[in-house]
Design a protein around this motif. Structure first.
Motif, PDB file in Angstrom:
ATOM      1  N   ALA A  23      34.853  86.607  71.557  1.00 21.20           N
ATOM      2  CA  ALA A  23      34.683  85.587  70.463  1.00 21.20           C
ATOM      3  C   ALA A  23      35.770  85.362  69.502  1.00 21.20           C
ATOM      4  O   ALA A  23      36.020  84.362  69.275  1.00 21.20           O
ATOM      5  CB  ALA A  23      33.409  86.237  69.762  1.00 21.20           C
ATOM      6  N   LEU A  24      36.438  86.364  69.367  1.00 18.66           N
ATOM      7  CA  LEU A  24      37.603  86.241  68.553  1.00 18.66           C
ATOM      8  C   LEU A  24      38.871  85.420  68.991  1.00 18.66           C
ATOM      9  O   LEU A  24      39.547  84.873  68.145  1.00 18.66           O
ATOM     10  CB  LEU A  24      38.125  87.440  67.791  1.00 18.66           C
ATOM     11  CG  LEU A  24      37.300  88.322  67.066  1.00 18.66           C
ATOM     12  CD1 LEU A  24      37.596  89.809  66.930  1.00 18.66           C
ATOM     13  CD2 LEU A  24      36.748  87.687  65.649  1.00 18.66           C
ATOM     14  N   ALA A  25      39.007  85.492  70.250  1.00 19.62           N
ATOM     15  CA  ALA A  25      39.959  84.702  70.845  1.00 19.62           C
ATOM     16  C   ALA A  25      39.486  83.277  71.231  1.00 19.62           C
ATOM     17  O   ALA A  25      40.510  82.275  71.599  1.00 19.62           O
ATOM     18  CB  ALA A  25      40.342  85.341  72.192  1.00 19.62           C
ATOM     19  N   ASP A  26      38.127  83.142  71.203  1.00 22.51           N
ATOM     20  CA  ASP A  26      37.885  81.635  71.324  1.00 22.51           C
ATOM     21  C   ASP A  26      38.216  80.608  70.304  1.00 22.51           C
ATOM     22  O   ASP A  26      37.735  80.961  69.148  1.00 22.51           O
ATOM     23  CB  ASP A  26      36.148  81.716  71.597  1.00 22.51           C
ATOM     24  CG  ASP A  26      35.500  80.414  71.822  1.00 22.51           C
ATOM     25  OD1 ASP A  26      35.853  79.244  71.434  1.00 22.51           O
ATOM     26  OD2 ASP A  26      34.802  80.477  72.719  1.00 22.51           O
ATOM     27  N   PRO A  27      38.937  79.763  70.686  1.00 18.61           N
ATOM     28  CA  PRO A  27      39.500  78.743  69.562  1.00 18.61           C
ATOM     29  C   PRO A  27      38.482  78.131  68.997  1.00 18.61           C
ATOM     30  O   PRO A  27      38.696  77.670  67.703  1.00 18.61           O
ATOM     31  CB  PRO A  27      40.442  77.907  70.301  1.00 18.61           C
ATOM     32  CG  PRO A  27      40.109  77.919  71.834  1.00 18.61           C
ATOM     33  CD  PRO A  27      39.375  79.263  71.900  1.00 18.61           C
ATOM     34  N   VAL A  28      37.228  77.710  69.543  1.00 13.25           N
ATOM     35  CA  VAL A  28      36.179  76.944  68.874  1.00 13.25           C
ATOM     36  C   VAL A  28      35.520  78.045  68.131  1.00 13.25           C
ATOM     37  O   VAL A  28      35.091  77.572  66.913  1.00 13.25           O
ATOM     38  CB  VAL A  28      35.159  76.497  70.060  1.00 13.25           C
ATOM     39  CG1 VAL A  28      33.773  75.870  69.151  1.00 13.25           C
ATOM     40  CG2 VAL A  28      35.869  75.240  70.709  1.00 13.25           C
ATOM     41  N   ALA A  29      35.191  79.283  68.655  1.00 12.11           N
ATOM     42  CA  ALA A  29      34.474  80.180  67.798  1.00 12.11           C
ATOM     43  C   ALA A  29      35.071  81.014  66.786  1.00 12.11           C
ATOM     44  O   ALA A  29      34.345  81.432  65.561  1.00 12.11           O
ATOM     45  CB  ALA A  29      33.595  80.993  68.818  1.00 12.11           C
ATOM     46  N   ARG A  30      36.258  81.236  67.068  1.00 14.20           N
ATOM     47  CA  ARG A  30      37.020  82.164  65.849  1.00 14.20           C
ATOM     48  C   ARG A  30      36.634  81.831  64.306  1.00 14.20           C
ATOM     49  O   ARG A  30      36.955  82.598  63.356  1.00 14.20           O
ATOM     50  CB  ARG A  30      38.286  82.453  66.380  1.00 14.20           C
ATOM     51  CG  ARG A  30      39.286  81.420  66.091  1.00 14.20           C
ATOM     52  CD  ARG A  30      40.680  81.887  66.324  1.00 14.20           C
ATOM     53  NE  ARG A  30      41.505  80.565  66.296  1.00 14.20           N
ATOM     54  CZ  ARG A  30      42.447  80.354  67.385  1.00 14.20           C
ATOM     55  NH1 ARG A  30      42.492  81.057  68.361  1.00 14.20           N
ATOM     56  NH2 ARG A  30      43.026  79.389  67.256  1.00 14.20           N
ATOM     57  N   VAL A  31      36.329  80.529  64.181  1.00 10.96           N
ATOM     58  CA  VAL A  31      36.460  79.857  62.646  1.00 10.96           C
ATOM     59  C   VAL A  31      35.172  80.774  62.006  1.00 10.96           C
ATOM     60  O   VAL A  31      35.075  80.750  60.794  1.00 10.96           O
ATOM     61  CB  VAL A  31      36.182  78.476  62.739  1.00 10.96           C
ATOM     62  CG1 VAL A  31      34.957  78.033  63.074  1.00 10.96           C
ATOM     63  CG2 VAL A  31      36.518  77.855  60.950  1.00 10.96           C
TER      64      VAL A  31
END
Length: 176
Positions: A23-31
């Motif tokens: 999740a933290l590595a996902d560019p969409v989700a990390r926000v």
């Protein structure tokens, strides 16, 4: 695609760690997260072991996962109880759905389970479920609205970027 929505068990802490790091590595989700990938990756095993504990096992929060038919975890939601508020409420944090599971209804299923768990608590009797949504996360905000959450008008600065804001949304008992 069907999912079984269930709590994480203490012995699944390694799988929970892997999902959180994804999740933290996902560019969409990390926000949506206040934690950085580097900080989470540097945590010792004991941190993840504690995080996998349910409230019944002495943990601070309940982590629900959506398990696909093949046993993989498509996503998660974390919910904790805040008794120090004017009215006891639960707080949804750590919402994540892997890219290949987005658009399947998994996020909605996870939220329904978190809300049902909140309403099912006998002590304290939770009267509201709240969350914070980042201003750039329109897709998540639309989901939350469709589930009955409404904006409270409260905003806070994004802890990672003071120029950005997060909005509080709440669902009160009887609405969801």
């Amino acid at each position: 695609m069907g999912y079984v929505i269930r709590p994480v068990t203490a012995d699944e802490w390694k799988r929970l760690k892997e999902l959180r790091l994804a999740a933290l590595a996902d560019p969409v989700a990390r926000v949506a997260f206040n934690e950085t990938l580097a900080a989470a990756a540097g945590q010792p095993d004991e941190f993840w072991q504690r995080r996998a504990l349910s409230p019944d096992e002495g943990g601070a929060a309940l982590t629900l996962v959506g398990e696909a038919e093949d046993g993989s975890w498509g996503g998660m939601v974390v919910v904790l109880v805040e008794e120090d508020q004017e009215v006891p409420q639960s707080h949804v944090v750590g919402v994540y759905v892997r890219p290949e599971h987005r658009g399947t209804g998994l996020a909605r299923e996870l939220f329904r389970a978190a809300i049902a768990w909140s309403w099912g608590l006998a002590e304290p009797a939770v009267e509201a479920v709240r969350l914070w949504v980042h201003e750039e996360n329109a897709r998540a905000e639309a989901l939350y609205r469709s589930l009955g959450f409404v904006a409270t008008g409260r905003i806070i600065a994004d802890p990672k970027n003071a120029a950005a804001i997060e909005r509080e949304m709440v669902l009160t008992r009887g609405r969801g």
